[in-house]
Design a protein around this motif. Sequence first.
Motif, mmCIF file in Angstrom:
data_model
loop_
_atom_site.group_PDB
_atom_site.id
_atom_site.type_symbol
_atom_site.label_atom_id
_atom_site.label_comp_id
_atom_site.label_asym_id
_atom_site.label_seq_id
_atom_site.Cartn_x
_atom_site.Cartn_y
_atom_site.Cartn_z
ATOM 1 N N UNK A 5 1.239 -1.137 -0.278
ATOM 2 C CA UNK A 5 -0.239 -0.041 -0.007
ATOM 3 C C UNK A 5 0.491 1.207 0.002
ATOM 4 N N UNK A 6 0.624 2.322 -1.092
ATOM 5 C CA UNK A 6 1.137 3.812 -0.749
ATOM 6 C C UNK A 6 -0.338 4.409 -0.976
ATOM 7 N N UNK A 7 0.624 5.679 0.077
ATOM 8 C CA UNK A 7 0.033 7.124 -0.669
ATOM 9 C C UNK A 7 -0.907 7.765 -1.720
ATOM 10 N N UNK A 8 -1.308 8.371 -1.513
ATOM 11 C CA UNK A 8 -1.123 9.119 -2.900
ATOM 12 C C UNK A 8 -0.547 10.164 -3.126
ATOM 13 N N UNK A 34 -7.230 8.955 -8.908
ATOM 14 C CA UNK A 34 -9.156 8.726 -9.105
ATOM 15 C C UNK A 34 -8.797 7.189 -9.244
ATOM 16 N N UNK A 35 -10.001 6.937 -8.005
ATOM 17 C CA UNK A 35 -10.218 5.842 -7.228
ATOM 18 C C UNK A 35 -11.393 5.240 -7.803
ATOM 19 N N UNK A 37 -14.279 1.992 -6.868
ATOM 20 C CA UNK A 37 -13.642 0.590 -6.239
ATOM 21 C C UNK A 37 -12.177 0.460 -5.009
ATOM 22 N N UNK A 38 -11.500 -1.004 -5.658
ATOM 23 C CA UNK A 38 -10.445 -1.818 -5.763
ATOM 24 C C UNK A 38 -9.644 -0.799 -6.445
ATOM 25 N N UNK A 39 -9.873 -0.456 -7.547
ATOM 26 C CA UNK A 39 -8.539 0.209 -8.316
ATOM 27 C C UNK A 39 -8.451 1.672 -8.348
ATOM 28 N N UNK A 40 -7.934 1.678 -8.911
ATOM 29 C CA UNK A 40 -6.898 3.436 -8.976
ATOM 30 C C UNK A 40 -6.729 3.882 -10.826
ATOM 31 N N UNK A 71 -0.760 0.713 -10.542
ATOM 32 C CA UNK A 71 -1.598 -0.224 -10.320
ATOM 33 C C UNK A 71 -1.253 -1.346 -10.179
ATOM 34 N N UNK A 72 -1.363 -2.053 -10.575
ATOM 35 C CA UNK A 72 -1.114 -3.316 -10.696
ATOM 36 C C UNK A 72 0.198 -3.921 -9.694
ATOM 37 N N UNK A 73 0.972 -2.544 -9.348
ATOM 38 C CA UNK A 73 1.925 -2.931 -8.422
ATOM 39 C C UNK A 73 1.528 -2.653 -7.304
ATOM 40 N N UNK A 74 0.897 -1.946 -7.139
ATOM 41 C CA UNK A 74 0.320 -0.916 -5.152
ATOM 42 C C UNK A 74 -1.259 -0.782 -5.349
ATOM 43 N N UNK A 75 -1.594 -0.923 -4.165
ATOM 44 C CA UNK A 75 -3.144 -0.741 -4.066
ATOM 45 C C UNK A 75 -2.503 1.326 -2.818
ATOM 46 N N UNK A 76 -3.812 1.698 -2.913
ATOM 47 C CA UNK A 76 -3.748 3.339 -2.564
ATOM 48 C C UNK A 76 -4.122 3.101 -1.473
ATOM 49 N N UNK A 77 -3.696 4.023 -0.285
ATOM 50 C CA UNK A 77 -4.331 4.364 1.710
ATOM 51 C C UNK A 77 -4.867 4.840 0.975
#
Length: 77
Positions: A5-8, A34-35, A37-40, A71-77
């Motif tokens: 997870x990474x911040x914006x 821009x989020x 759902x689970x993607x960004x 976005x394939x490597x990290x989720x956003x917090x």
Amino acid sequence: MTKPVRTEAELIAMARLELKAHLDCPDGIAISVLRDGASWEFRATAGDATVASPGYPECVAMLVQIGDHLSKQYDVS
């Protein structure tokens, strides 16, 4: 397996570094996350003068590619 997870702010900083390494982008491009759902994805905004600058379309296209990759490597917090 979950993605890190990474911040914006961290993701935007990563995108700016990659853009700088590949292209000479005009000043004045604002990048946001821009989020959906689970993607960004990244979104670029700029004033009319920046949009009219040489290289702007290429920078936006590269930003889309960078966002797809990150976005394939990290989720956003």
